[in-house]
Design an enzyme around this catalytic site. Structure first.
Site, mmCIF file in Angstrom:
data_model
loop_
_atom_site.group_PDB
_atom_site.id
_atom_site.type_symbol
_atom_site.label_atom_id
_atom_site.label_comp_id
_atom_site.label_asym_id
_atom_site.label_seq_id
_atom_site.Cartn_x
_atom_site.Cartn_y
_atom_site.Cartn_z
ATOM 1 N N LEU A 91 0.845 -1.202 0.000
ATOM 2 C CA LEU A 91 0.000 0.000 0.000
ATOM 3 C C LEU A 91 0.883 1.256 0.000
ATOM 4 O O LEU A 91 2.092 1.190 0.214
ATOM 5 C CB LEU A 91 -0.902 -0.014 1.242
ATOM 6 C CG LEU A 91 -1.879 -1.196 1.335
ATOM 7 C CD1 LEU A 91 -2.570 -1.213 2.698
ATOM 8 C CD2 LEU A 91 -2.928 -1.105 0.218
ATOM 9 N N GLY B 205 -8.142 -1.937 -10.483
ATOM 10 C CA GLY B 205 -9.584 -1.750 -10.562
ATOM 11 C C GLY B 205 -10.039 -1.011 -11.808
ATOM 12 O O GLY B 205 -9.271 -0.270 -12.422
ATOM 13 N N THR C 28 2.689 5.806 -5.064
ATOM 14 C CA THR C 28 3.986 6.326 -5.502
ATOM 15 C C THR C 28 4.770 6.892 -4.321
ATOM 16 O O THR C 28 5.954 6.606 -4.154
ATOM 17 C CB THR C 28 3.763 7.446 -6.553
ATOM 18 O OG1 THR C 28 3.097 6.883 -7.674
ATOM 19 C CG2 THR C 28 5.074 8.062 -7.000
ATOM 20 N N VAL D 148 16.130 19.916 -24.351
ATOM 21 C CA VAL D 148 16.641 18.579 -24.676
ATOM 22 C C VAL D 148 15.881 18.049 -25.892
ATOM 23 O O VAL D 148 14.663 18.101 -25.961
ATOM 24 C CB VAL D 148 16.512 17.639 -23.453
ATOM 25 C CG1 VAL D 148 16.752 16.194 -23.857
ATOM 26 C CG2 VAL D 148 17.478 18.069 -22.365
ATOM 27 N N GLY E 271 13.517 20.751 -11.757
ATOM 28 C CA GLY E 271 12.365 20.838 -10.859
ATOM 29 C C GLY E 271 12.695 20.107 -9.560
ATOM 30 O O GLY E 271 13.857 19.826 -9.261
ATOM 31 N N HIS F 195 14.923 30.005 22.231
ATOM 32 C CA HIS F 195 16.302 30.233 21.807
ATOM 33 C C HIS F 195 17.180 29.124 22.348
ATOM 34 O O HIS F 195 17.016 28.749 23.506
ATOM 35 C CB HIS F 195 16.786 31.582 22.354
ATOM 36 C CG HIS F 195 18.231 31.833 22.050
ATOM 37 N ND1 HIS F 195 18.662 32.191 20.787
ATOM 38 C CD2 HIS F 195 19.335 31.758 22.831
ATOM 39 C CE1 HIS F 195 19.981 32.344 20.821
ATOM 40 N NE2 HIS F 195 20.413 32.077 22.038
ATOM 41 N N GLY G 98 15.792 18.599 -16.398
ATOM 42 C CA GLY G 98 14.722 19.267 -15.661
ATOM 43 C C GLY G 98 15.166 19.659 -14.263
ATOM 44 O O GLY G 98 15.502 18.802 -13.454
HETATM 45 P P1 NAI Z 1 8.711 19.730 -12.348
HETATM 46 O O1 NAI Z 1 7.515 20.128 -13.086
HETATM 47 O O2 NAI Z 1 8.903 20.167 -10.936
HETATM 48 O O3 NAI Z 1 10.017 20.206 -13.158
HETATM 49 C C1 NAI Z 1 10.263 19.813 -14.480
HETATM 50 C C2 NAI Z 1 11.328 20.705 -15.097
HETATM 51 O O4 NAI Z 1 11.709 20.145 -16.341
HETATM 52 C C3 NAI Z 1 10.861 22.119 -15.368
HETATM 53 O O5 NAI Z 1 11.781 23.020 -14.787
HETATM 54 C C4 NAI Z 1 10.830 22.197 -16.888
HETATM 55 O O6 NAI Z 1 11.112 23.487 -17.376
HETATM 56 C C5 NAI Z 1 11.927 21.201 -17.280
HETATM 57 N N1 NAI Z 1 11.826 20.668 -18.641
HETATM 58 C C6 NAI Z 1 10.708 20.255 -19.290
HETATM 59 N N2 NAI Z 1 11.004 19.855 -20.553
HETATM 60 C C7 NAI Z 1 12.342 20.025 -20.721
HETATM 61 C C8 NAI Z 1 13.250 19.802 -21.815
HETATM 62 N N3 NAI Z 1 12.851 19.305 -23.003
HETATM 63 N N4 NAI Z 1 14.551 20.089 -21.659
HETATM 64 C C9 NAI Z 1 14.981 20.589 -20.471
HETATM 65 N N5 NAI Z 1 14.175 20.816 -19.417
HETATM 66 C C10 NAI Z 1 12.869 20.540 -19.521
HETATM 67 O O7 NAI Z 1 8.750 18.134 -12.482
HETATM 68 P P2 NAI Z 1 9.439 16.998 -11.609
HETATM 69 O O8 NAI Z 1 10.639 17.507 -10.900
HETATM 70 O O9 NAI Z 1 9.595 15.859 -12.550
HETATM 71 O O10 NAI Z 1 8.344 16.656 -10.512
HETATM 72 C C11 NAI Z 1 7.083 16.126 -10.912
HETATM 73 C C12 NAI Z 1 6.029 16.359 -9.860
HETATM 74 O O11 NAI Z 1 6.293 15.628 -8.681
HETATM 75 C C13 NAI Z 1 5.904 17.816 -9.474
HETATM 76 O O12 NAI Z 1 4.559 18.186 -9.571
HETATM 77 C C14 NAI Z 1 6.364 17.862 -8.057
HETATM 78 O O13 NAI Z 1 5.619 18.814 -7.297
HETATM 79 C C15 NAI Z 1 6.139 16.448 -7.541
HETATM 80 N N6 NAI Z 1 7.158 16.117 -6.544
HETATM 81 C C16 NAI Z 1 7.177 16.794 -5.362
HETATM 82 C C17 NAI Z 1 8.172 16.558 -4.433
HETATM 83 C C18 NAI Z 1 8.197 17.358 -3.194
HETATM 84 O O14 NAI Z 1 7.175 17.958 -2.845
HETATM 85 N N7 NAI Z 1 9.317 17.421 -2.468
HETATM 86 C C19 NAI Z 1 9.225 15.584 -4.675
HETATM 87 C C20 NAI Z 1 9.126 14.954 -5.964
HETATM 88 C C21 NAI Z 1 8.118 15.224 -6.825
#
Ligand code: NAI
Length: 462
Positions: free
Chosen positions: A38, A115, A41, A233, A178, A441, A176
């Site tokens: 369970l 499901g 992701t 990319v 992100g 503190h 990316g």
């Molecule tokens: P993201 O949406 O945060 O970042 C993806 C990045 O890839 C962007 O900066 C975008 O401009 C870049 N990108 C897209 N196409 C590209 C290309 N062709 N060449 C170069 N760069 C390119 O996506 P990420 O990091 O994969 O995360 C996915 C989801 O998972 C997000 O919604 C995130 O909030 C969630 N997540 C949250 C975490 C947390 O809260 N700590 C941890 C892991 C994931």
């Protein structure tokens, strides 16, 4: 065949929290989950395993960089990758078993299998058909790769493969900048890999406060991460034991390639709704693949609800959890409410990055009259003692009413610090309310108070 008040499809943070709340409210509840464990992701291949690796490698970083200065000498650190993987797997197992325990405790049935919804009021799992007065889709999201890039989870990996690599790569390219790319890029950098992040935009972490983006990138660069910005990319190819990334610089359209052992594709995620039978049922889906719902998580089809990553909004476990609770409470006749203006976001690098509410650019766009209170961790005694003085707290407040509109933190434990500001915002607090609250503190939290003080007559230690 059995009958339920609620059947939830998916046991991630949205689904399992919703199930527990439904059961607590007296609804006969089942959850459909096709994985062997369970938690979805987040627990199996996302938040939890990545945090285990971030923790382990942060410890390594501390040992390598700060132990000697604290008088801790004598033992050389080395990485036993197999053991680190097994620590990560144990962390996953204790968490997923925890959910299993909670299901038993709350008398929630786990319907094992994938499901689908053959008709309104019915959920099919394997050969079994179950009746459900209400069906809640919490099927989450999946990796969205780049066009023409085939993820093999070995050399060209998504976050899933990056948490399971056979060995630590010498060279890693992250596509990316992100959340996923920077968290996992940090893990492998700390383990000694040469890490290059290729990002399409000119800034990292899209959507964040620009000052945070700049400061964060500087800190990551100081830690050794390399960045190629403004680069689209074009393709990734595996040939002769090397993986090559072809990219085009947006400023001059020049074409380049870069080789690595491993390439992590972290260019976003998309809703996962395959095989549910939604099109046949006529459930409305947006252009971005998200299930359309109203503010009570109802789809256009009676008795079918959806929440979490598969609907609109940030793909965050805690957003899904809140929706799960609210959806359950709504089914039980309560009047719940999720305040989407106060959902924190955290990046678990070191230092951590956290935010809530509006950033400065959004306030400017809204034409809002605001003020900024900032405080650097350089002025925080605890942070200095702990070699953690990189970063700052920034609070944005209404210029006239002093009401807090947003907060942005780079710094130690930023992901925990942000919550006092979340609570303050939920209560409609002013920066002065925070500033007049006694903070123990020496704590990192004092930096939050100092930033609040900086919205008024000034911080003390600046
Ligand atoms: P993201 O949406 O945060 O970042 C993806 C990045 O890839 C962007 O900066 C975008 O401009 C870049 N990108 C897209 N196409 C590209 C290309 N062709 N060449 C170069 N760069 C390119 O996506 P990420 O990091 O994969 O995360 C996915 C989801 O998972 C997000 O919604 C995130 O909030 C969630 N997540 C949250 C975490 C947390 O809260 N700590 C941890 C892991 C994931």
């Amino acid at each position: 065949m059995s009958s339920y008040d609620v059947i939830i499809i998916g046991s991630g943070p949205g689904g399992y929290v919703c199930a527990i709340r439904c059961a607590q409210l007296g609804l006969k509840t089942a959850v459909v989950e096709g994985r062997d464990t369970l938690g979805g992701t987040c627990l199996n291949i996302g938040c939890i395993p990545s945090k285990a690796l971030l923790h382990a490698t942060h410890m390594l970083h501390e040992a390598e960089h700060n132990f000697a200065a604290m008088g801790l000498k004598g033992k050389t650190q080395s990485v036993d990758w197999k053991q680190m993987m097994s620590y990560k797997n144990d962390t996953i197992a204790t968490n997923t078993k925890g959910i299993e325990f909670l299901f038993k405790k709350n008398k929630i049935d786990w319907l094992k299998g994938w499901g689908s919804i053959p008709e309104i009021g019915k959920v099919k799992v394997g050969d079994d058909l179950h009746d459900a007065k209400n069906i809640i889709i919490a099927s989450g999201s999946e990796v969205s790769s780049l066009k023409g890039v085939k993820i093999d989870e070995e050399n060209i990996v998504s976050s899933t493969g990056a948490l399971e690599l056979a060995k630590i790569p010498k060279k890693l390219i992250v596509i990316g900048a992100g959340v996923i790319g920077l968290e996992l890029g940090s893990v492998y950098k700390r383990l000694g890999a040469d890490v290059t992040v290729i990002e399409f935009l000119d800034t990292i972490t899209p959507g964040m406060d620009a000052e945070i983006q700049k400061g964060f990138k500087k800190i990551l660069a100081k830690q050794g991460l390399k960045f190629i910005m403004g680069a689209a990319v074009q393709g990734v190819e595996r040939k002769n034991n090397k993986t090559s990334v072809a990219y085009k610089l947006r400023k001059d359209d020049s074409e380049h390639t870069l080789d690595a052992d491993t390439v992590l594709v972290s260019t976003g995620r998309r809703p996962y709704t395959d095989g549910l039978g939604l099109t046949e049922l006529g459930v409305e889906i947006s252009e971005r693949g998200q299930i359309k719902t109203d503010s009570h998580y109802k789809t256009n089809i009676n008795g079918i609800y959806a929440l979490g990553d598969c609907i609109d909004g940030p793909m965050l476990a805690h957003k899904a959890e809140d929706e799960g609770m609210a959806c359950a409470e709504g089914l039980a006749g309560q009047k719940p409410h999720v305040n989407y203006r106060v959902i924190p976001g955290v990046i678990y690098t070191h230092p951590e990055v956290a935010n809530v509410g509006k950033n400065e650019e959004q306030l400017k766009e809204d034409g809002q009259d605001y003020k900024v209170g900032k405080f650097s961790f350089m002025g925080n005694g605890r942070a200095k003692a702990n070699f953690a003085s990189d970063g700052f707290v920034k609070i944005l407040a209404d210029k006239v009413t002093d009401r807090i509109l947003g907060a942005h933190i780079i710094g130690p434990m930023a992901g925990d610090l942000i919550h006092e500001i979340c609570v303050a915002m939920e209560f409609g607090a002013s920066a002065e309310d925070l500033a007049r609250t006694c903070h123990a503190h020496p704590t990192y939290s004092e930096a939050v108070r100092e930033a609040a003080l900086a919205c008024g007559d000034g911080a003390i230690h600046a």
